[in-house]
Write a protein that holds these residues in place. Structure first.
Motif, short mmCIF file in Angstrom:
data_model
loop_
_atom_site.label_atom_id
_atom_site.label_comp_id
_atom_site.label_asym_id
_atom_site.label_seq_id
_atom_site.Cartn_x
_atom_site.Cartn_y
_atom_site.Cartn_z
N ARG A 108 0.85 -1.21 0.00
CA ARG A 108 0.00 0.00 0.00
C ARG A 108 0.87 1.25 0.00
O ARG A 108 0.57 2.23 -0.68
N ASP A 109 1.95 1.21 0.79
CA ASP A 109 2.87 2.36 0.84
C ASP A 109 3.48 2.62 -0.54
O ASP A 109 3.61 3.76 -0.97
N ALA A 110 3.82 1.54 -1.25
CA ALA A 110 4.44 1.68 -2.57
C ALA A 110 3.49 2.32 -3.58
O ALA A 110 3.91 3.15 -4.39
N ILE A 111 2.22 1.97 -3.53
CA ILE A 111 1.29 2.45 -4.56
C ILE A 111 0.44 3.62 -4.12
O ILE A 111 -0.24 4.24 -4.95
N SER A 112 0.46 3.99 -2.86
CA SER A 112 -0.49 4.98 -2.35
C SER A 112 -0.19 6.42 -2.77
O SER A 112 -1.10 7.25 -2.76
N SER A 113 1.01 6.73 -3.15
CA SER A 113 1.34 8.12 -3.51
C SER A 113 1.38 8.33 -5.01
O SER A 113 1.94 9.31 -5.48
N ASN A 114 0.82 7.41 -5.78
CA ASN A 114 0.90 7.50 -7.23
C ASN A 114 -0.48 7.38 -7.85
O ASN A 114 -1.35 6.71 -7.33
N SER A 115 -0.61 8.01 -8.99
CA SER A 115 -1.80 7.86 -9.81
C SER A 115 -1.30 7.51 -11.21
O SER A 115 -0.28 8.02 -11.66
N ILE A 116 -2.02 6.63 -11.89
CA ILE A 116 -1.55 6.18 -13.20
C ILE A 116 -2.64 6.45 -14.24
O ILE A 116 -3.28 5.54 -14.75
N PRO A 117 -2.86 7.71 -14.59
CA PRO A 117 -3.91 8.02 -15.56
C PRO A 117 -3.57 7.57 -16.97
O PRO A 117 -4.47 7.42 -17.80
N ALA A 118 -2.31 7.34 -17.26
CA ALA A 118 -1.90 6.99 -18.62
C ALA A 118 -2.60 5.73 -19.12
O ALA A 118 -2.96 5.64 -20.29
N PHE A 119 -2.82 4.76 -18.23
CA PHE A 119 -3.47 3.53 -18.67
C PHE A 119 -4.96 3.75 -18.95
O PHE A 119 -5.49 3.23 -19.92
N ARG A 120 -5.62 4.51 -18.13
CA ARG A 120 -7.06 4.73 -18.30
C ARG A 120 -7.37 5.67 -19.45
O ARG A 120 -8.39 5.57 -20.11
N ARG A 121 -6.49 6.63 -19.70
CA ARG A 121 -6.76 7.66 -20.71
C ARG A 121 -6.20 7.31 -22.08
O ARG A 121 -6.31 8.10 -23.00
N GLY A 122 -5.53 6.19 -22.20
CA GLY A 122 -4.98 5.81 -23.49
C GLY A 122 -3.79 6.65 -23.92
O GLY A 122 -3.56 6.85 -25.10
N SER A 123 -3.03 7.14 -22.95
CA SER A 123 -1.87 7.99 -23.26
C SER A 123 -0.72 7.22 -23.88
O SER A 123 0.17 7.81 -24.49
N ILE A 124 -0.71 5.91 -23.70
CA ILE A 124 0.33 5.09 -24.30
C ILE A 124 -0.27 4.46 -25.56
O ILE A 124 -1.18 3.63 -25.46
N PRO A 125 0.20 4.88 -26.72
CA PRO A 125 -0.40 4.39 -27.97
C PRO A 125 -0.41 2.87 -28.05
O PRO A 125 0.59 2.21 -27.79
N GLY A 126 -1.57 2.33 -28.36
CA GLY A 126 -1.71 0.90 -28.55
C GLY A 126 -1.82 0.10 -27.27
O GLY A 126 -1.85 -1.13 -27.31
N VAL A 127 -1.88 0.77 -26.11
CA VAL A 127 -1.95 0.05 -24.84
C VAL A 127 -3.27 0.41 -24.16
O VAL A 127 -3.59 1.58 -23.98
N THR A 128 -4.01 -0.62 -23.79
CA THR A 128 -5.28 -0.40 -23.10
C THR A 128 -5.10 -0.60 -21.61
O THR A 128 -4.10 -1.17 -21.15
N PHE A 129 -6.11 -0.18 -20.86
CA PHE A 129 -6.09 -0.29 -19.40
C PHE A 129 -5.89 -1.74 -18.95
O PHE A 129 -5.17 -2.01 -17.99
N GLY A 130 -6.48 -2.65 -19.66
CA GLY A 130 -6.38 -4.07 -19.30
C GLY A 130 -5.01 -4.67 -19.51
O GLY A 130 -4.75 -5.80 -19.08
N GLN A 131 -4.10 -3.94 -20.14
CA GLN A 131 -2.77 -4.48 -20.41
C GLN A 131 -1.73 -4.10 -19.35
O GLN A 131 -0.57 -4.45 -19.48
#
Length: 192
Positions: free
Chosen positions: A99-122
């Protein structure tokens, strides 16, 4: 607007220090000595070179990490520490470390499609925990995995690490069996 860039940092060194005093006669010998200013470049003992990690090598196509369960393009690494001061539950300490490792981060790139060709499920995760050797058999891996709200866990590794130390107090009402405090370290590798 232009900005000038100094390529090498300079160190200033004064060869003489003399307090300002207005009462020194003009013909005094100290007035003939001029403080000199010298410019020196800093000396570095050696050049430091970053080593390529197995995941970086795998991404560049130069090598394959034989210990990896699945290939993953690494985006970042999150690190955390978890403690269980009362109750001596190594799983609780490991869950807190994750929880400590992931609690200070947000990863919008996966949900918003910011990485071309990569979906949230990947989204893929590799979890590495440092747990005291004598407590590794007591670790409930499935409970620790439940900390991660999304992402496919492609590798879960437990290595010797962490610590057992004294909490300094035995509190029977809190479930203590002794004064031990368990500490776990976590590294969470996030990629796709």
């Amino acid at each position: 607007m232009t900005a000038s860039v100094l390529k090498l940092p300079l160190l200033l060194a004064f060869t003489e220090f003399r307090p300002l005093d207005r009462h020194i006669p003009k013909n005094h010998p100290s007035n003939s000595v001029k403080p000199s200013l010298s410019l020196k470049t800093p000396r570095f003992p050696r050049q430091v070179k970053a080593r390529t990690t197995p995941m970086e090598a795998e991404q560049s196509g130069t090598a394959v990490n034989p210990s990896s369960n699945a290939s993953m393009k690494l985006l970042f690494v999150e690190m955390g520490v978890g403690y269980d001061q009362h109750g001596q539950d190594i799983t609780a300490a490991a869950m807190r470390a994750c929880r400590d490792a992931i609690s200070s981060n947000s990863i919008p790139a996966f949900r918003r499609g910011s990485i071309p060709g990569v979906t949230f499920g990947q989204m893929k995760l590799q979890i590495k925990l440092g747990v005291p050797h004598s407590l590794q058999q007591s670790l409930d891996v499935e409970r620790v995995k439940s900390v991660f709200p999304y992402g496919e866990i492609v590798k879960f590794e437990v290595v010797d690490g962490g610590m057992i130390c004294s909490s300094g107090v035995y509190v029977e009402e809190m479930g203590d069996k002794n004064e031990d405090c368990y500490i776990v370290n976590a590294a969470v590798y996030v990629g796709y």
